[in-house]
Design a protein around this motif. Structure first.
Motif, PDB file in Angstrom:
ATOM      1  N   LEU A  48     -11.634  -6.067 -35.859  1.00 19.59           N
ATOM      2  CA  LEU A  48     -10.489  -7.011 -36.131  1.00 19.59           C
ATOM      3  C   LEU A  48     -10.958  -8.475 -36.178  1.00 19.59           C
ATOM      4  O   LEU A  48     -11.394  -8.642 -34.967  1.00 19.59           O
ATOM      5  CB  LEU A  48      -9.468  -6.478 -34.967  1.00 19.59           C
ATOM      6  CG  LEU A  48      -8.271  -7.300 -35.386  1.00 19.59           C
ATOM      7  CD1 LEU A  48      -7.346  -6.717 -36.543  1.00 19.59           C
ATOM      8  CD2 LEU A  48      -7.226  -7.085 -34.067  1.00 19.59           C
ATOM      9  N   LEU A  49     -10.822  -9.271 -37.083  1.00 20.30           N
ATOM     10  CA  LEU A  49     -11.099 -10.536 -37.066  1.00 20.30           C
ATOM     11  C   LEU A  49     -10.052 -11.369 -37.535  1.00 20.30           C
ATOM     12  O   LEU A  49      -9.375 -10.942 -38.692  1.00 20.30           O
ATOM     13  CB  LEU A  49     -12.484 -10.676 -37.818  1.00 20.30           C
ATOM     14  CG  LEU A  49     -12.451 -10.181 -39.142  1.00 20.30           C
ATOM     15  CD1 LEU A  49     -13.823 -10.968 -39.789  1.00 20.30           C
ATOM     16  CD2 LEU A  49     -12.827  -8.982 -39.367  1.00 20.30           C
ATOM     17  N   PRO A  50      -9.988 -12.718 -37.433  1.00 18.11           N
ATOM     18  CA  PRO A  50      -9.094 -13.692 -38.095  1.00 18.11           C
ATOM     19  C   PRO A  50      -9.517 -13.655 -39.657  1.00 18.11           C
ATOM     20  O   PRO A  50     -10.620 -13.644 -39.666  1.00 18.11           O
ATOM     21  CB  PRO A  50      -9.106 -15.044 -37.325  1.00 18.11           C
ATOM     22  CG  PRO A  50      -9.945 -14.606 -36.007  1.00 18.11           C
ATOM     23  CD  PRO A  50     -10.778 -13.346 -36.278  1.00 18.11           C
ATOM     24  N   THR A  51      -8.546 -13.918 -40.560  1.00 12.79           N
ATOM     25  CA  THR A  51      -8.981 -13.910 -41.848  1.00 12.79           C
ATOM     26  C   THR A  51      -9.555 -15.240 -42.196  1.00 12.79           C
ATOM     27  O   THR A  51     -10.654 -15.166 -43.069  1.00 12.79           O
ATOM     28  CB  THR A  51      -7.821 -13.629 -42.732  1.00 12.79           C
ATOM     29  OG1 THR A  51      -6.914 -14.625 -42.515  1.00 12.79           O
ATOM     30  CG2 THR A  51      -7.208 -12.234 -42.636  1.00 12.79           C
ATOM     31  N   LEU A  52      -9.428 -16.159 -41.270  1.00 13.28           N
ATOM     32  CA  LEU A  52     -10.216 -17.528 -41.672  1.00 13.28           C
ATOM     33  C   LEU A  52     -11.532 -17.503 -41.169  1.00 13.28           C
ATOM     34  O   LEU A  52     -12.599 -18.265 -41.455  1.00 13.28           O
ATOM     35  CB  LEU A  52      -9.300 -18.602 -40.604  1.00 13.28           C
ATOM     36  CG  LEU A  52      -7.965 -19.129 -41.150  1.00 13.28           C
ATOM     37  CD1 LEU A  52      -7.514 -20.096 -40.365  1.00 13.28           C
ATOM     38  CD2 LEU A  52      -8.211 -19.531 -42.698  1.00 13.28           C
ATOM     39  N   ALA A  53     -12.075 -16.396 -40.249  1.00 14.22           N
ATOM     40  CA  ALA A  53     -13.455 -16.228 -39.821  1.00 14.22           C
ATOM     41  C   ALA A  53     -14.084 -15.726 -41.169  1.00 14.22           C
ATOM     42  O   ALA A  53     -15.493 -15.485 -40.887  1.00 14.22           O
ATOM     43  CB  ALA A  53     -13.594 -15.347 -38.786  1.00 14.22           C
ATOM     44  N   MET A  54     -13.633 -15.164 -42.239  1.00 14.13           N
ATOM     45  CA  MET A  54     -14.335 -14.619 -43.362  1.00 14.13           C
ATOM     46  C   MET A  54     -14.438 -15.883 -44.197  1.00 14.13           C
ATOM     47  O   MET A  54     -13.754 -16.831 -44.270  1.00 14.13           O
ATOM     48  CB  MET A  54     -13.439 -13.610 -44.277  1.00 14.13           C
ATOM     49  CG  MET A  54     -13.091 -12.280 -43.285  1.00 14.13           C
ATOM     50  SD  MET A  54     -12.233 -11.199 -44.319  1.00 14.13           S
ATOM     51  CE  MET A  54     -10.820 -12.035 -44.605  1.00 14.13           C
ATOM     52  N   ASN A  55     -15.797 -15.566 -45.041  1.00 16.21           N
ATOM     53  CA  ASN A  55     -16.113 -16.950 -45.949  1.00 16.21           C
ATOM     54  C   ASN A  55     -15.251 -16.374 -47.346  1.00 16.21           C
ATOM     55  O   ASN A  55     -14.818 -15.193 -47.239  1.00 16.21           O
ATOM     56  CB  ASN A  55     -17.676 -16.969 -46.150  1.00 16.21           C
ATOM     57  CG  ASN A  55     -18.245 -15.487 -46.850  1.00 16.21           C
ATOM     58  OD1 ASN A  55     -17.715 -14.922 -47.457  1.00 16.21           O
ATOM     59  ND2 ASN A  55     -19.399 -15.320 -46.509  1.00 16.21           N
ATOM     60  N   ASP A  56     -15.339 -17.257 -48.135  1.00 12.27           N
ATOM     61  CA  ASP A  56     -14.509 -16.969 -49.334  1.00 12.27           C
ATOM     62  C   ASP A  56     -14.995 -15.683 -50.093  1.00 12.27           C
ATOM     63  O   ASP A  56     -14.109 -14.980 -50.564  1.00 12.27           O
ATOM     64  CB  ASP A  56     -14.371 -18.245 -50.297  1.00 12.27           C
ATOM     65  CG  ASP A  56     -13.751 -19.188 -49.661  1.00 12.27           C
ATOM     66  OD1 ASP A  56     -12.579 -18.972 -48.941  1.00 12.27           O
ATOM     67  OD2 ASP A  56     -14.027 -20.372 -49.874  1.00 12.27           O
ATOM     68  N   ALA A  57     -16.200 -15.547 -50.211  1.00 13.81           N
ATOM     69  CA  ALA A  57     -16.921 -14.421 -51.147  1.00 13.81           C
ATOM     70  C   ALA A  57     -16.347 -13.109 -50.398  1.00 13.81           C
ATOM     71  O   ALA A  57     -15.795 -12.171 -51.180  1.00 13.81           O
ATOM     72  CB  ALA A  57     -18.147 -14.678 -50.982  1.00 13.81           C
ATOM     73  N   VAL A  58     -16.437 -12.946 -49.219  1.00  7.44           N
ATOM     74  CA  VAL A  58     -16.132 -11.657 -48.504  1.00  7.44           C
ATOM     75  C   VAL A  58     -14.574 -11.326 -48.618  1.00  7.44           C
ATOM     76  O   VAL A  58     -14.007 -10.419 -48.960  1.00  7.44           O
ATOM     77  CB  VAL A  58     -16.366 -11.727 -46.986  1.00  7.44           C
ATOM     78  CG1 VAL A  58     -15.860 -10.533 -46.198  1.00  7.44           C
ATOM     79  CG2 VAL A  58     -18.006 -11.589 -46.731  1.00  7.44           C
TER      80      VAL A  58
END
Length: 152
Positions: A48-58
């Motif tokens: 479970l992770l914040p969506t802001l922790a993902m880069n744009d491509a992922v």
């Protein structure tokens, strides 16, 4: 009595140090640690992770918008065979509960990643939230409950 002024000076210096406030710092999000649980011949990976922790491509590959106050639950079912993890399938029901007792059901959808299919779902997750996740897993290779917790 000559010691009294010295003791008062030391006390005043000590008190002055106590009243000095540290400059507030910007909070840095902590990366959620991935985990897994084995249920018989089934391995359940979860994160479970914040969506802001993902880069744009992922985020694009998962079809998720990066937003403050949103988190992404990722669940991957893998069949265990001779020490290898093979694609697995099954059903997963997911819910999240915060410290105030507010519960939210998490709708999961399948996302293809190479030879594997992962289940993902978005949920509300605010700064300083502590979320307890409950997964009810059912598969021909194993079944059971998986519980974990994440802090934001």
């Amino acid at each position: 009595m000559p010691r009294l002024p010295t003791l008062l000076s030391i006390a005043l210096i000590a008190l002055a140090g106590c009243s000095a406030q540290e400059t507030p710092r910007k909070a840095e999000p902590v990366q959620a640690q991935a985990g897994y649980t084995d249920l018989g011949g089934l391995r359940v990976h979860y994160n479970l992770l914040p969506t802001l922790a993902m880069n744009d491509a992922v985020a694009r590959s998962y079809g998720v918008q990066r937003q403050a106050d949103r988190a992404l639950l990722v669940v991957a079912l893998r069949q265990l065979r001779d020490g290898d993890e093979l694609p697995g399938d099954g059903t997963v029901l997911a819910s999240a509960t915060d410290l105030s007792g507010k519960r939210q059901q998490v709708a999961l959808r399948a996302v293809r990643t190479g030879d594997y299919t992962d289940l993902i779902g978005e949920l509300d997750a605010h700064a300083r939230d502590q979320l307890r996740i409950d997964l009810q897993v059912s598969s021909a290779n194993g079944a059971g409950n998986v519980r974990f917790q994440r802090n934001f």
